[in-house]
Structures are given as structure tokens and as C-alpha cells.
Design a protein around this motif. Structure first.
Motif, PDB file in Angstrom:
ATOM      1  N   THR A   1       7.931   7.294 -10.862  1.00  0.00           N
ATOM      2  CA  THR A   1       6.545   7.117 -10.439  1.00  0.00           C
ATOM      3  C   THR A   1       5.832   6.034 -11.251  1.00  0.00           C
ATOM      4  O   THR A   1       4.621   5.849 -11.110  1.00  0.00           O
ATOM      5  CB  THR A   1       5.755   8.437 -10.563  1.00  0.00           C
ATOM      6  OG1 THR A   1       5.845   8.936 -11.904  1.00  0.00           O
ATOM      7  CG2 THR A   1       6.306   9.486  -9.601  1.00  0.00           C
ATOM      8  N   SER A   2       6.582   5.301 -12.080  1.00  0.00           N
ATOM      9  CA  SER A   2       5.988   4.267 -12.934  1.00  0.00           C
ATOM     10  C   SER A   2       6.418   2.875 -12.488  1.00  0.00           C
ATOM     11  O   SER A   2       7.575   2.666 -12.090  1.00  0.00           O
ATOM     12  CB  SER A   2       6.415   4.466 -14.401  1.00  0.00           C
ATOM     13  OG  SER A   2       6.011   5.722 -14.888  1.00  0.00           O
ATOM     14  N   ASP A   3       5.500   1.923 -12.568  1.00  0.00           N
ATOM     15  CA  ASP A   3       5.837   0.528 -12.301  1.00  0.00           C
ATOM     16  C   ASP A   3       6.634  -0.018 -13.476  1.00  0.00           C
ATOM     17  O   ASP A   3       6.305   0.239 -14.638  1.00  0.00           O
ATOM     18  CB  ASP A   3       4.579  -0.316 -12.117  1.00  0.00           C
ATOM     19  CG  ASP A   3       3.861  -0.028 -10.807  1.00  0.00           C
ATOM     20  OD1 ASP A   3       4.491   0.568  -9.902  1.00  0.00           O
ATOM     21  OD2 ASP A   3       2.682  -0.398 -10.687  1.00  0.00           O
ATOM     22  N   ARG A   4       7.680  -0.763 -13.159  1.00  0.00           N
ATOM     23  CA  ARG A   4       8.472  -1.442 -14.188  1.00  0.00           C
ATOM     24  C   ARG A   4       8.509  -2.927 -13.882  1.00  0.00           C
ATOM     25  O   ARG A   4       8.084  -3.366 -12.810  1.00  0.00           O
ATOM     26  CB  ARG A   4       9.913  -0.894 -14.211  1.00  0.00           C
ATOM     27  CG  ARG A   4      10.014   0.596 -14.463  1.00  0.00           C
ATOM     28  CD  ARG A   4       9.615   0.957 -15.886  1.00  0.00           C
ATOM     29  NE  ARG A   4      10.441   0.277 -16.866  1.00  0.00           N
ATOM     30  CZ  ARG A   4      11.624   0.721 -17.284  1.00  0.00           C
ATOM     31  NH1 ARG A   4      12.109   1.862 -16.809  1.00  0.00           N
ATOM     32  NH2 ARG A   4      12.307   0.063 -18.188  1.00  0.00           N
ATOM     33  N   CYS A   5       9.064  -3.713 -14.784  1.00  0.00           N
ATOM     34  CA  CYS A   5       9.137  -5.152 -14.539  1.00  0.00           C
ATOM     35  C   CYS A   5      10.071  -5.465 -13.381  1.00  0.00           C
ATOM     36  O   CYS A   5       9.997  -6.537 -12.785  1.00  0.00           O
ATOM     37  CB  CYS A   5       9.612  -5.872 -15.810  1.00  0.00           C
ATOM     38  SG  CYS A   5      11.219  -5.321 -16.438  1.00  0.00           S
ATOM     39  N   TYR A   6      10.948  -4.520 -13.011  1.00  0.00           N
ATOM     40  CA  TYR A   6      11.925  -4.804 -11.962  1.00  0.00           C
ATOM     41  C   TYR A   6      11.789  -3.915 -10.718  1.00  0.00           C
ATOM     42  O   TYR A   6      12.550  -4.052  -9.778  1.00  0.00           O
ATOM     43  CB  TYR A   6      13.355  -4.671 -12.515  1.00  0.00           C
ATOM     44  CG  TYR A   6      13.583  -3.461 -13.393  1.00  0.00           C
ATOM     45  CD1 TYR A   6      13.684  -2.189 -12.854  1.00  0.00           C
ATOM     46  CD2 TYR A   6      13.677  -3.606 -14.775  1.00  0.00           C
ATOM     47  CE1 TYR A   6      13.891  -1.082 -13.654  1.00  0.00           C
ATOM     48  CE2 TYR A   6      13.884  -2.505 -15.586  1.00  0.00           C
ATOM     49  CZ  TYR A   6      13.992  -1.251 -15.031  1.00  0.00           C
ATOM     50  OH  TYR A   6      14.186  -0.154 -15.828  1.00  0.00           O
ATOM     51  N   HIS A   7      10.848  -2.973 -10.705  1.00  0.00           N
ATOM     52  CA  HIS A   7      10.623  -2.220  -9.471  1.00  0.00           C
ATOM     53  C   HIS A   7       9.275  -1.519  -9.515  1.00  0.00           C
ATOM     54  O   HIS A   7       8.712  -1.272 -10.580  1.00  0.00           O
ATOM     55  CB  HIS A   7      11.754  -1.204  -9.223  1.00  0.00           C
ATOM     56  CG  HIS A   7      11.576   0.108  -9.918  1.00  0.00           C
ATOM     57  ND1 HIS A   7      11.417   1.293  -9.254  1.00  0.00           N
ATOM     58  CD2 HIS A   7      11.519   0.423 -11.239  1.00  0.00           C
ATOM     59  CE1 HIS A   7      11.296   2.290 -10.128  1.00  0.00           C
ATOM     60  NE2 HIS A   7      11.344   1.794 -11.325  1.00  0.00           N
ATOM     61  N   LYS A   8       8.740  -1.222  -8.336  1.00  0.00           N
ATOM     62  CA  LYS A   8       7.438  -0.568  -8.227  1.00  0.00           C
ATOM     63  C   LYS A   8       7.630   0.941  -8.140  1.00  0.00           C
ATOM     64  O   LYS A   8       8.488   1.415  -7.400  1.00  0.00           O
ATOM     65  CB  LYS A   8       6.696  -1.081  -6.989  1.00  0.00           C
ATOM     66  CG  LYS A   8       5.330  -0.422  -6.791  1.00  0.00           C
ATOM     67  CD  LYS A   8       4.558  -1.080  -5.675  1.00  0.00           C
ATOM     68  CE  LYS A   8       3.275  -0.302  -5.385  1.00  0.00           C
ATOM     69  NZ  LYS A   8       2.445  -0.109  -6.586  1.00  0.00           N
ATOM     70  N   GLY A   9       6.844   1.669  -8.897  1.00  0.00           N
ATOM     71  CA  GLY A   9       6.932   3.120  -8.866  1.00  0.00           C
ATOM     72  C   GLY A   9       6.379   3.690  -7.569  1.00  0.00           C
ATOM     73  O   GLY A   9       5.547   3.069  -6.910  1.00  0.00           O
ATOM     74  N   MET A  10       6.850   4.869  -7.209  1.00  0.00           N
ATOM     75  CA  MET A  10       6.365   5.525  -6.001  1.00  0.00           C
ATOM     76  C   MET A  10       5.188   6.433  -6.346  1.00  0.00           C
ATOM     77  O   MET A  10       5.042   6.866  -7.498  1.00  0.00           O
ATOM     78  CB  MET A  10       7.490   6.324  -5.338  1.00  0.00           C
ATOM     79  CG  MET A  10       8.081   7.440  -6.180  1.00  0.00           C
ATOM     80  SD  MET A  10       9.458   8.314  -5.345  1.00  0.00           S
ATOM     81  CE  MET A  10      10.719   7.031  -5.302  1.00  0.00           C
ATOM     82  N   PRO A  11       4.309   6.723  -5.383  1.00  0.00           N
ATOM     83  CA  PRO A  11       3.204   7.651  -5.648  1.00  0.00           C
ATOM     84  C   PRO A  11       3.723   8.997  -6.133  1.00  0.00           C
ATOM     85  O   PRO A  11       4.817   9.431  -5.747  1.00  0.00           O
ATOM     86  CB  PRO A  11       2.523   7.773  -4.276  1.00  0.00           C
ATOM     87  CG  PRO A  11       2.874   6.514  -3.553  1.00  0.00           C
ATOM     88  CD  PRO A  11       4.267   6.176  -4.013  1.00  0.00           C
ATOM     89  N   ALA A  12       2.938   9.664  -6.978  1.00  0.00           N
ATOM     90  CA  ALA A  12       3.369  10.929  -7.588  1.00  0.00           C
ATOM     91  C   ALA A  12       3.818  11.977  -6.569  1.00  0.00           C
ATOM     92  O   ALA A  12       4.857  12.617  -6.772  1.00  0.00           O
ATOM     93  CB  ALA A  12       2.271  11.483  -8.488  1.00  0.00           C
ATOM     94  N   PRO A  13       3.074  12.204  -5.468  1.00  0.00           N
ATOM     95  CA  PRO A  13       3.544  13.212  -4.500  1.00  0.00           C
ATOM     96  C   PRO A  13       4.914  12.872  -3.921  1.00  0.00           C
ATOM     97  O   PRO A  13       5.738  13.759  -3.689  1.00  0.00           O
ATOM     98  CB  PRO A  13       2.459  13.187  -3.409  1.00  0.00           C
ATOM     99  CG  PRO A  13       1.233  12.688  -4.114  1.00  0.00           C
ATOM    100  CD  PRO A  13       1.753  11.672  -5.085  1.00  0.00           C
TER     101      PRO A  13
END
Length: 405
Positions: free
Chosen positions: A286-298
Motif C-alpha cells: 500500500t506504499s509508493d516506492r521509487c519503482y511502483h505505485k502502492g495500492m489503496p489500503a482497502p
């Protein structure tokens, strides 16, 4: 059409739509790619993947027995709704009362983790007094209102991920242990383990730790060495508790024996390590990283539920969902009225009716004066508003952090 199949039915010519595991649980640059050879098959099997989603429009199909992505999602939603009938944690003070104090504690914890990681890199002793002090402050905040600190922990600067992830795992472990009725001593030890669980990553070169592209097999092996490296560092600290060592060493083990470093089967993994595995993956995906976007918590919770079939203890995943809520604090949700709202507190009686702060109108496509709404209470003659689903803040360009303070 997207279908879900067991990996035993996968073959060259099919197109992987989703490997159905966390980003760091596989060595591939992308989650979507064609399976072109037996070598591809071998690499997929080596990751411990048990089920995958395939795109039948871009590759070979399977029989009608395979459920579609929509059918799988509907089944998961039904199971989660059934689990949502259980009560959540009791809140002693309001979100508004606790959030400023929680913000200070969050910054304090961030600094403590940075100092711990710096000391490890320099070969210096970890200052356990500072660790225990901040875990105590986190525990006190969670006891007053878990949502305040949990909500703040969901807001991360991707460049500071390694440090903030440790703060989040600590916060969530304390919250989780409290919700399970653990005695205070064990709650704090769970927090210490969470704060220190990724200490070994300081032995991973930065060019691997923060690499924006695909890791080579050798780099992947180095990354997977961090639990053992962390254990080696922490075991020599005078007075370090075995629970912290266990969490550090085994938070990447999986119930089906596909984890690392020891491929332990579920019965051999301690309850604390099983809890840490759930919390660690939830915060990571659920966290954004330098190499991918996190998904919403639900959505992250729904993935945990799906993966619990093989990788996690299903009872603990269900307990964790009751602990943080179906829509965790900090989630952006859409209401039946067309307003977008940020979840600020869970309601003890119903996880589907949290307290929210409405901040945006999708009808006028504009911000509105923030309004707190307790979805469990009647509202006017038309009855209470209700959640129709979750939204990605980026889609609406809403800065959740702005409304969390």
C-alpha cells in the motif's frame, strides 16, 4: 478476459496479467508478461507463486472452469462483508484530540529509525533505550486512539520509505497485538520487533535496495539476505528479546513453506512472526516506492485476504482486518451522496460505517467545506450516507495528508 488459474495449469503461450504476489516476492520487472518458455515457467514456480491471473486475449486460454477476475473479486467481497460483523477496537479519545500528539510521536519514531540504521551502517551499537522509549510512546498513542497514528503511518515520502516502513510496521504490530488481547509487555515487544525488523536492509547496497528496475538473480538473492543479516546484527545487543529476533529473522516466511530464509512451514512459524508477515506485506503493497505505485489500503486488505489461502494465516488476516477496519483510517472513500471522504475513525459496532471527513464533491468536481460524518448515525430525513467504494486519491488529486493533521 482475465481468469485466475492455479500455477499448475500455466504453460508457455499464456500471458500473465498478475503474478498475484507482492512486488518484492518475485524477481520480474513487471507483473504482466508473456510466458514464452519452460525457463519462464521455472522462474515463476521458483517464486512460490501458487495462483496467477492470465489474460486470455493476449495468450492461450483455459477451460470454463477458471473463474474470472470479477468472479474472484465478488467472492472475496462477500467473505469480507461477513467478517465485517465483528466489533473493532474501543477508542478512548477522538482522532482530533490525538492526531497532533501522534504526529510528534511519528516524527520521533522516524528519527529513531534513521539513527538505528545509521549506526548499523557505521558498525556502531544500536541504542535500545531510544527504541524502547519511542515504542512506549507509540503504544500509549495506540491505546488512546489507534486511528491517529495508523492513519499518519499510511502517508509516506517514497524516498524515505525504508525508515517510514519500519515506523508503520511498528505501529501496526502494536495495534494488532493490542487488538488480539496480548498483555502490555508482549504488545511493546511486538512494537520493538516491528521497528527493528528491517535492520538487515542496511547491509544491502543502496543500488540494490533502491533500484528502480528489475533485480538480477544475484541482486534478488542479496535482497533476500536481509532477515538473516538483521538477525546477526541484533543478536549481539545485550538484553535484546527473542521476540524481536524472531520477527526480524522470520517476517518473510510463508505458511505454505515458500518463504525465506528457512522455508518454514506454518506450524514452525511463531504467531508473532505470522503477524509480522501480514503487517509487513500490507504496508509494503500500500506504499509508493521509487519503482511502483502502492495500492489503496482497502485493496491491499483484499489482496491479503486472497493470498491468505497459501501465504498467511487466514485467522490472523481476518483479525488484522477487524483491527484496522475494512476501510482503514486515511482511506479515501466515495459516498452514496457523491462526496469523497477520508476515514478518520472506526466505529466499534460496524467496520462498514466508520467516521469520515467529507472533503470533495464529485458532482461539482470541487472541494467542499470539510464535514465530519458518523456513518453509523442517522442523518436527516433521507437517512445516513453510506460508502459505495474506495477511491485512489491521485485520481482526484486529493492530498490526504492535508486533512489528517
Amino acid at each position: 478476459m482475465i481468469k485466475k488459474i492455479p500455477v499448475s495449469e500455466l504453460k508457455p503461450g499464456m500471458f500473465i496479467h498478475d503474478l498475484n504476489v507482492g512486488w518484492m516476492d518475485h524477481p520480474f520487472l513487471r507483473n504482466q508478461f508473456p510466458v514464452t518458455s519452460d525457463e519462464d515457467m521455472g522462474r515463476i514456480l521458483a517464486t512460490g507463486v501458487r495462483e496467477v491471473y492470465i489474460d486470455t486475449e493476449q495468450g492461450l486460454d483455459v477451460g470454463d472452469h477458471a473463474p474470472t477476475q470479477e468472479e474472484v473479486k465478488a467472492g472475496i467481497e462477500a467473505e469480507i462483508l461477513q467478517a465485517a460483523s465483528e466489533p473493532s477496537a474501543i477508542i478512548q479519545v477522538s482522532f482530533a484530540e490525538e492526531v497532533k500528539r501522534a504526529s510528534r510521536i511519528h516524527k520521533q519514531a522516524h528519527n529513531v529509525v534513521k539513527n538505528v540504521m545509521r549506526d548499523v551502517r557505521l558498525g556502531q551499537a544500536v541504542q535500545m533505550e531510544a527504541v524502547e522509549e519511542v515504542v512506549e510512546a507509540i503504544t500509549d498513542s495506540i491505546l488512546r486512539n489507534a486511528g491517529a497514528l495508523v492513519g499518519l503511518s499510511g502517508i509516506k515520502d517514497k524516498d524515505e520509505y525504508t525508515f517510514l516502513h519500519s515506523v508503520s510496521v511498528c505501529t501496526l504490530m502494536v495495534t494488532f497485538a493490542k487488538s488480539l488481547g496480548f498483555p502490555m509487555e508482549l504488545i511493546k515487544l511486538a512494537g520493538v520487533g516491528g521497528l527493528l525488523h528491517d535492520t538487515g536492509k542496511m547491509k544491502v547496497p543502496n543500488e540494490i535496495l533502491n533500484k528502480p528496475g528489475r533485480l538480477t538473480d544475484d541482486e534478488f538473492a542479496v535482497m533476500r539476505s536481509h532477515p538473516e543479516e538483521g538477525w546477526k546484527i541484533l543478536k549481539d545487543i545485550p538484553g535484546i528479546d527473542e521476540i524481536a529476533l524472531d520477527i526480524t529473522l522470520h517476517h518473510h516466511e510463508r505458511m505454505d513453506g515458500s518463504g525465506y530464509p528457512h522455508k518454514l512451514p506454518g506450524a514452525a512459524i511463531s504467531k508473532m512472526a505470522q503477524m509480522a508477515a501480514v503487517v509487513d506485506v500490507y504496508d509494503a503493497i500500500t506504499s509508493d516506492r521509487c519503482y511502483h505505485k502502492g495500492m489503496p489500503a482497502p485493496e491491499g486488505l483484499r489482496k491479503l485476504w486472497e493470498w491468505s489461502k497459501f501465504h498467511f494465516n487466514p485467522e490472523l488476516v481476518q483479525a488484522f482486518m477487524r483491527c484496522v477496519g475494512i476501510y482503514p483510517v486515511g482511506s479515501l472513500v466515495k459516498l452514496e451522496s457523491g462526496r469523497l471522504a477520508i476515514v478518520t475513525e472506526q466505529n466499534e459496532g460496524s467496520l462498514l460505517q466508520p467516521v469520515v471527513k467529507a472533503v470533495f464533491s464529485t458532482k461539482s468536481n470541487s472541494y467542499i467545506t470539510p464535514l465530519e460524518i458518523d456513518l453509523a448515525k442517522p442523518m436527516g430525513k433521507g437517512g445516513a450516507d453510506k460508502i459505495t467504494g474506495h477511491e485512489d486519491p491521485a485520481r482526484w488529486k486529493i492530498d490526504v495528508a492535508r486533512f489528517m493533521a
